[in-house]
Write a protein that holds these residues in place. Structure first.
Motif, PDB file in Angstrom:
ATOM      1  N   PHE A 148       0.840  -1.203   0.000  1.00 40.83           N
ATOM      2  CA  PHE A 148       0.000   0.000   0.000  1.00 40.83           C
ATOM      3  C   PHE A 148       0.876   1.255   0.000  1.00 40.83           C
ATOM      4  N   VAL A 149       1.868   1.287   0.885  1.00 43.44           N
ATOM      5  CA  VAL A 149       2.762   2.441   0.969  1.00 43.44           C
ATOM      6  C   VAL A 149       3.545   2.612  -0.332  1.00 43.44           C
ATOM      7  N   ALA A 150       4.025   1.496  -0.887  1.00 44.46           N
ATOM      8  CA  ALA A 150       4.781   1.575  -2.142  1.00 44.46           C
ATOM      9  C   ALA A 150       3.915   2.109  -3.279  1.00 44.46           C
ATOM     10  N   ALA A 151       2.672   1.625  -3.377  1.00 46.05           N
ATOM     11  CA  ALA A 151       1.770   2.115  -4.431  1.00 46.05           C
ATOM     12  C   ALA A 151       1.467   3.592  -4.243  1.00 46.05           C
ATOM     13  N   MET A 152       1.301   4.030  -3.005  1.00 46.08           N
ATOM     14  CA  MET A 152       1.032   5.448  -2.765  1.00 46.08           C
ATOM     15  C   MET A 152       2.232   6.301  -3.133  1.00 46.08           C
ATOM     16  N   LEU A 153       3.439   5.805  -2.891  1.00 48.82           N
ATOM     17  CA  LEU A 153       4.636   6.552  -3.277  1.00 48.82           C
ATOM     18  C   LEU A 153       4.771   6.630  -4.797  1.00 48.82           C
ATOM     19  N   VAL A 154       4.399   5.569  -5.505  1.00 50.52           N
ATOM     20  CA  VAL A 154       4.390   5.630  -6.971  1.00 50.52           C
ATOM     21  C   VAL A 154       3.420   6.705  -7.441  1.00 50.52           C
ATOM     22  N   LEU A 155       2.245   6.754  -6.830  1.00 52.71           N
ATOM     23  CA  LEU A 155       1.246   7.754  -7.193  1.00 52.71           C
ATOM     24  C   LEU A 155       1.773   9.171  -6.947  1.00 52.71           C
TER      25      LEU A 155
END
Length: 655
Positions: free
Chosen positions: A126-133
């Motif tokens: 979740f954190v990784a996907a949010m950082l990509v966003l």
């Protein structure tokens, strides 16, 4: 140096997620928690290092890195590229630091759960996907992160999938946000068609240069706004967020505070140059934000579930951010996003600790007197509640809300056909929302922590849970002093950080709007104390047995409306499709047509045969009649000639 640290910022939580999933539960709970906290913690450290480099001048302007080209076709290109500038840096720090505190809390909260590996694997992903966003410099890459947080939210909301209610809540969140995602994709396709690129800077430059028609800008902005409204649970997509409480409390804190629901706010703030060219869309955004903040506050006021109160509070506070974005005060929206992440994470984590020690009781009317059994948790919850209410001077929420109110007051929208919308009305709604916010959150404080003791409590709170609560309490109380109203001593560190070349003015030069913004939460606190805080409160519960209140409390009113308008017609269409009613109708029509054609053919044949028979009979009758005349007798012929001659003479004479 920055080009190396930026990919690592995203890779660390992603690697932690892969390690946890690959372990398949073979690691112990302590090892899983350590790997997850290490992955997010390293990202937080890298974010702090990059912020120091950016502020100290070691990095000029922004850090950009292109990992590899993704799509290069005729007239369009997209890359896997990341950009760290001042806007994305704020979001990165919020996601990593608040996310790290939530992960530390979760190591103690989830240590006895058999699915802890699945939980932490989804959380770090979740954190990784949010950082990509957040860090994507291309809108197509941003869309990948956008879909990633949607997938992770589905996995975490339905984490305890043994309960059908939890899986239903996960599906509901997934479906509601997917509708917005389709709209967002349509907006991106419009921009890609008009500009030939989805690189954020290129798109904004093309819009500013007038390369996109005004109608195209408005349509793209409207589609993107729809996607943001769905992701951030604004009217009319607000129904999924309260049901998201089905997941574990750390999941609720992560979704509501630092990641998913803030994605829509960040996207619009990132594309504020695009939305500034679409005034009607901005006005719509401001109105929807104002209505959402008021609706969320009113609904939270009649809730009895502790976590649902906080969920509706999140919807209301996100409404404040959309109101600020619609009024062009995107800096104020980001500032409130930052402070909201701190105090809302604090409230959710404290509520989780309270619920755990109260034997998983969430009804606020079955709790009570907890300040004696849980003095530390009481102090933490009061700190978060004060920041949420925006108590003046002593909380971070006061400064961020004042920045929003000051940005809303002077706005006036000039709409087509001579219509207009004044910011004064929106400011009044926001001020009423501040009063209601203080009223419902201190209602919760007084009922849960004051009064007579309710549910029996268990042992002490784990130290791993109290450390994040202490850090978030400090941030909730002191994190707002970096941006003061203009009537206060001049201090605009947040605005100066976002735009070092100019410090915008957030007020209209008068002190009374600031005083009104300070008085509203104090008034709400006073009314809450009169109604619920005194030793003999005026009321214990807002009457919830009335038919008009019960659907609002349970959230079934809007669900029933949507079910009637959208779900049932879709189910009817699916039923017709499944039973092949349309095919049967077409086949039946064909059979009826063939039968009708056969009947018509038979009737036509019978009619023609009847006509032929009648014609034959007439001919035979005429033949017999003529046969009587042609009998060969001369006297009959003479008689007919004489009769005809007489008739002719008579006609001549009479005429």
């Amino acid at each position: 140096m920055g080009e190396i640290l930026l990919p690592l910022l995203i890779s660390c939580p992603l690697a932690a997620s892969l390690v946890i999933f690959a372990s398949a539960g073979r690691m112990g709970a302590g090892g899983i928690g350590t790997v997850a906290c290490a992955g997010v913690g390293i990202s937080a450290i890298l974010g702090i290092v990059l912020s120091i480099m950016l502020l100290s001048g070691h990095v000029t302007g922004m850090v950009q890195v292109t990992l590899w080209p993704w799509l290069h076709v005729a007239g369009f290109s997209a890359d896997i590229a990341f950009t760290l500038d001042r806007v994305s840096l704020i979001m990165t720090l919020v996601v990593t630091i608040v996310g790290l505190l939530i992960h530390i809390y979760a190591t103690a909260y989830m240590r006895d759960d058999p699915g802890i590996a699945r939980f932490f694997g989804s959380m770090t992903l979740f954190v990784a996907a949010m950082l990509v966003l957040v860090l994507a410099s291309d809108l197509l890459c941003l869309f990948v992160g956008w879909e990633g947080v949607g997938l992770c939210s589905y996995l975490l909301i339905g984490f305890w999938y043994d309960d059908p209610a939890n899986t239903a809540a996960a599906r509901k969140a997934f479906y509601m946000t997917r509708m917005g995602d389709v709209a967002l994709l349509c907006g991106l396709l419009l921009l890609a068609t008009a500009t030939g690129s989805l690189h954020i800077q290129s798109v904004l430059a093309a819009v500013a240069d007038g390369q996109v028609a005004p109608s195209g800008v408005s349509m793209a902005a409207l589609f993107i706004l729809t996607g943001a409204l769905a992701k951030s649970a604004q009217i009319p997509f607000q129904t999924w967020l309260p049901d998201a409480m089905a997941g574990p409390t750390p999941t609720s804190a992560l979704i509501h505070a630092a990641t998913m629901v803030t994605a829509g706010i960040y996207l619009i703030a990132r594309l504020h140059g695009l939305f500034a060219m679409a005034v009607p869309v901005m006005a719509l955004m401001a109105v929807l934000g104002a209505l959402t903040l008021l609706m969320g506050a009113c609904t939270a006021l009649v809730q009895s579930d502790l976590k649902r109160i906080l969920a509706w509070s999140t919807i209301s506070q996100l409404g404040y951010m959309f109101l600020a974005l619609g009024c062009g005060a995107w800096q104020a929206a980001l500032f409130h996003l930052m402070t909201h992440a701190c105090f809302k994470a604090l409230l959710f984590l404290t509520a989780g600790a309270v619920i755990m020690r109260a034997r998983h009781e969430q009804d606020i009317f079955r709790l009570g007197g907890l300040r004696h059994a849980m003095p530390g948790l009481t102090a933490a919850f009061v700190a978060g509640a004060s920041a949420l209410a925006g108590l003046p001077l002593v909380t971070a929420g006061f400064y961020s809300k004042e920045m929003i109110l000051s940005g809303v007051w002077p706005v006036h929208f000039r709409l087509p056909h001579g219509w207009g919308l004044s910011g004064h009305a929106l400011w009044g709604i926001a001020l009423l929302g501040a009063f209601l916010t203080a009223l419902y959150i201190f209602r919760c404080v007084f009922i849960v922590f004051c009064g007579k003791a309710g549910t029996a409590t268990t042992d002490r709170t784990s130290r791993l849970m109290t450390v994040p609560l202490g850090c978030l309490s400090v941030l909730s109380l002191c994190g707002g002093v970096i941006e003061m109203p203009d009537t206060f001593p001049s201090l605009h560190l947040f605005s100066a950080f976002l735009d070092p070349t100019a410090i915008p003015s957030h007020a209209n030069g008068s002190a009374w709007p600031v005083l009104a913004g300070a008085a509203a939460p104090l008034a709400g606190l006073g009314v809450a104390w009169v109604l619920w805080g005194r030793p003999s409160p005026v009321m214990r519960e807002i009457p919830g047995q009335a038919a008009i209140i019960r659907p609002v409390r349970t959230g079934q009113g809007t669900d029933a409306l949507y079910d009637y308008l959208f779900v049932q017609p879709f189910r009817l269409l699916a039923w017709l499709t499944r039973l092949d009613i349309l095919d049967h109708a077409i086949s039946g029509t064909g059979r009826l047509t063939r039968a009708g054609s056969a009947r018509i053919f038979m009737a036509r044949t019978s009619f023609l045969n009847m006509l032929a028979s009648w014609a034959t009979c007439m001919i035979r009758w005429a033949d017999r009649l003529l046969g009587q005349f042609q009998n060969g007798r001369v006297r009959w012929y003479a008689a007919w000639i004489a009769g005809g001659l007489c008739a002719g003479l008579a006609l001549v004479v009479l005429s």
